[in-house]
Design a protein around this motif. Structure first.
Motif, PDB file in Angstrom:
ATOM      1  N   ASN A  54       1.033  -0.993  -0.186  1.00  0.00           N
ATOM      2  CA  ASN A  54      -0.018   0.165   0.273  1.00  0.00           C
ATOM      3  C   ASN A  54       0.929   1.194   0.379  1.00  0.00           C
ATOM      4  OD1 ASN A  54      -1.991  -1.735   0.653  1.00  0.00           O
ATOM      5  ND2 ASN A  54      -1.506  -1.878   2.875  1.00  0.00           N
ATOM      6  N   VAL A  66       1.497   7.398  -9.875  1.00  0.00           N
ATOM      7  CA  VAL A  66       0.091   6.863  -9.068  1.00  0.00           C
ATOM      8  C   VAL A  66      -0.862   6.050  -9.999  1.00  0.00           C
ATOM      9  CG1 VAL A  66      -1.864   7.973  -8.450  1.00  0.00           C
ATOM     10  CG2 VAL A  66      -0.686   9.093  -7.564  1.00  0.00           C
ATOM     11  N   GLN A  67      -0.228   6.809 -11.489  1.00  0.00           N
ATOM     12  CA  GLN A  67      -1.340   5.484 -12.648  1.00  0.00           C
ATOM     13  C   GLN A  67       0.382   4.070 -12.766  1.00  0.00           C
ATOM     14  OE1 GLN A  67      -1.103   8.017 -16.240  1.00  0.00           O
ATOM     15  NE2 GLN A  67      -2.671   8.949 -15.418  1.00  0.00           N
ATOM     16  N   VAL A 112      -1.114   1.662  -9.436  1.00  0.00           N
ATOM     17  CA  VAL A 112      -1.784   1.317 -10.027  1.00  0.00           C
ATOM     18  C   VAL A 112      -1.522  -0.002 -10.420  1.00  0.00           C
ATOM     19  CG1 VAL A 112      -3.955   1.441 -10.567  1.00  0.00           C
ATOM     20  CG2 VAL A 112      -3.228   3.292  -9.287  1.00  0.00           C
ATOM     21  N   TYR A 119      -0.451  -1.600  -6.518  1.00  0.00           N
ATOM     22  CA  TYR A 119      -0.313  -1.523  -5.477  1.00  0.00           C
ATOM     23  C   TYR A 119      -2.129  -0.944  -4.865  1.00  0.00           C
ATOM     24  CZ  TYR A 119       4.631  -2.319  -5.024  1.00  0.00           C
ATOM     25  OH  TYR A 119       5.445  -2.628  -5.938  1.00  0.00           O
ATOM     26  N   ASP A 120      -1.783  -1.364  -4.062  1.00  0.00           N
ATOM     27  CA  ASP A 120      -2.497  -0.199  -3.489  1.00  0.00           C
ATOM     28  C   ASP A 120      -2.686   1.534  -2.832  1.00  0.00           C
ATOM     29  OD1 ASP A 120      -4.873  -2.176  -3.944  1.00  0.00           O
ATOM     30  OD2 ASP A 120      -4.972  -3.071  -1.940  1.00  0.00           O
ATOM     31  N   LEU A 121      -3.219   2.298  -3.653  1.00  0.00           N
ATOM     32  CA  LEU A 121      -3.513   4.024  -2.858  1.00  0.00           C
ATOM     33  C   LEU A 121      -4.363   4.173  -1.591  1.00  0.00           C
ATOM     34  CD1 LEU A 121      -1.756   4.772  -6.101  1.00  0.00           C
ATOM     35  CD2 LEU A 121      -0.572   3.612  -4.599  1.00  0.00           C
ATOM     36  N   TYR A 122      -3.514   5.265  -0.686  1.00  0.00           N
ATOM     37  CA  TYR A 122      -4.404   5.723   0.049  1.00  0.00           C
ATOM     38  C   TYR A 122      -4.419   7.389   0.431  1.00  0.00           C
ATOM     39  CZ  TYR A 122      -5.974   1.039   1.447  1.00  0.00           C
ATOM     40  OH  TYR A 122      -6.030  -0.277   1.307  1.00  0.00           O
ATOM     41  N   THR A 170      -5.563  12.260  -9.269  1.00  0.00           N
ATOM     42  CA  THR A 170      -5.255  11.019  -8.742  1.00  0.00           C
ATOM     43  C   THR A 170      -5.768  10.879  -7.577  1.00  0.00           C
ATOM     44  OG1 THR A 170      -4.624  12.632  -7.549  1.00  0.00           O
ATOM     45  CG2 THR A 170      -2.721  11.735  -8.888  1.00  0.00           C
ATOM     46  N   TYR A 179      -7.579   7.494  -8.121  1.00  0.00           N
ATOM     47  CA  TYR A 179      -6.993   6.354  -8.033  1.00  0.00           C
ATOM     48  C   TYR A 179      -6.940   5.924  -6.303  1.00  0.00           C
ATOM     49  CZ  TYR A 179      -5.551   7.377 -12.406  1.00  0.00           C
ATOM     50  OH  TYR A 179      -5.719   7.854 -14.095  1.00  0.00           O
ATOM     51  N   LYS A 186      -8.242   3.373  -3.401  1.00  0.00           N
ATOM     52  CA  LYS A 186      -8.896   2.853  -2.843  1.00  0.00           C
ATOM     53  C   LYS A 186      -9.670   3.466  -1.521  1.00  0.00           C
ATOM     54  CE  LYS A 186      -9.001  -2.088  -1.516  1.00  0.00           C
ATOM     55  NZ  LYS A 186      -8.474  -3.437  -0.930  1.00  0.00           N
TER      56      LYS A 186
END
Length: 203
Positions: A4, A95-96, A99, A103-106, A124, A127, A129
């Motif tokens: 993450n 970021v793209q 993903v 990876y999970d993004l927060y 952004t 994207y 989660k």
């Protein structure tokens, strides 16, 4: 294993030059100083980010120590604050890529309730989660409880998270809970380097 990636917002996902932004509302150094110190660096500003006072309450309180000529400016500044935010194109690309690599993004950001409106223009954000904003939890980075609340909110293990923030104190506080991270100074290639060194798959 890092699964993450946790991002701050201002000066990370978006670009923010405080001096340039404030000068969009004033035209001299004295008024710039007043807005910078007595509005942007005020207790009320933190209270808005914590979600404990309304915009109207903040305006009334701040204006008590501002010259009358700036009362309208204070109200407009708070109402309009960063409703349009310049994107950070190199960060959008990163970021793209993250993903795409699984990876999970927060998002973990100190911000007020206006986020739910202005975030619609930040590409952004789509994207992410999970989104954690301070005003909805009554907590602010780098308070320890903010990180614990963030982990609980999304059932995350700190050791599986990597934190990107532009404030060293926030990254240092995250590290106390076992969340690795990196201070972002505006150089996305440097950030990519630190991510690779941490085992994150980026080009």
């Amino acid at each position: 294993m890092l699964k993450n990636i946790v991002f701050d917002m201002g000066n990370v996902l978006t670009i923010y030059n405080a001096r340039e932004y404030i000068y969009g509302y004033v035209d001299n150094e004295e008024d710039f100083r007043l807005l910078k110190n007595y509005l942007c660096a005020s207790v009320e500003w933190l209270q808005m980010d914590r979600g404990t006072i309304t915009d109207e309450e903040a305006v009334a309180s701040i204006c008590r120590r501002m010259p009358e000529r700036l009362h309208g400016t204070v109200k407009r500044f708070i109402e309009e604050y960063r409703m349009v935010q310049p994107p950070n194109p190199p960060m959008e690309k990163l970021v793209q890529e993250l993903v795409g690599n699984g990876y999970d993004l927060y998002l973990m950001s100190n911000t007020s309730h206006r986020f739910r409106t202005f975030s619609q223009s930040i590409r952004t954000i789509s994207y992410m989660k999970g989104i954690w904003i301070s005003c909805e939890h009554g907590l602010l980075k780098p308070e320890p409880e903010a990180y614990l609340n963030f982990f609980r909110s999304f059932s995350l293990r700190p050791a599986e998270c990597f934190f990107v923030d532009d404030t060293p104190a926030n990254v240092e506080a995250a590290g106390r809970f076992g969340m690795a991270g990196c201070v972002y100074y505006g150089d996305t290639e440097e950030l990519r380097h630190f991510m690779r060194e941490s085992g994150i798959r980026v080009g």
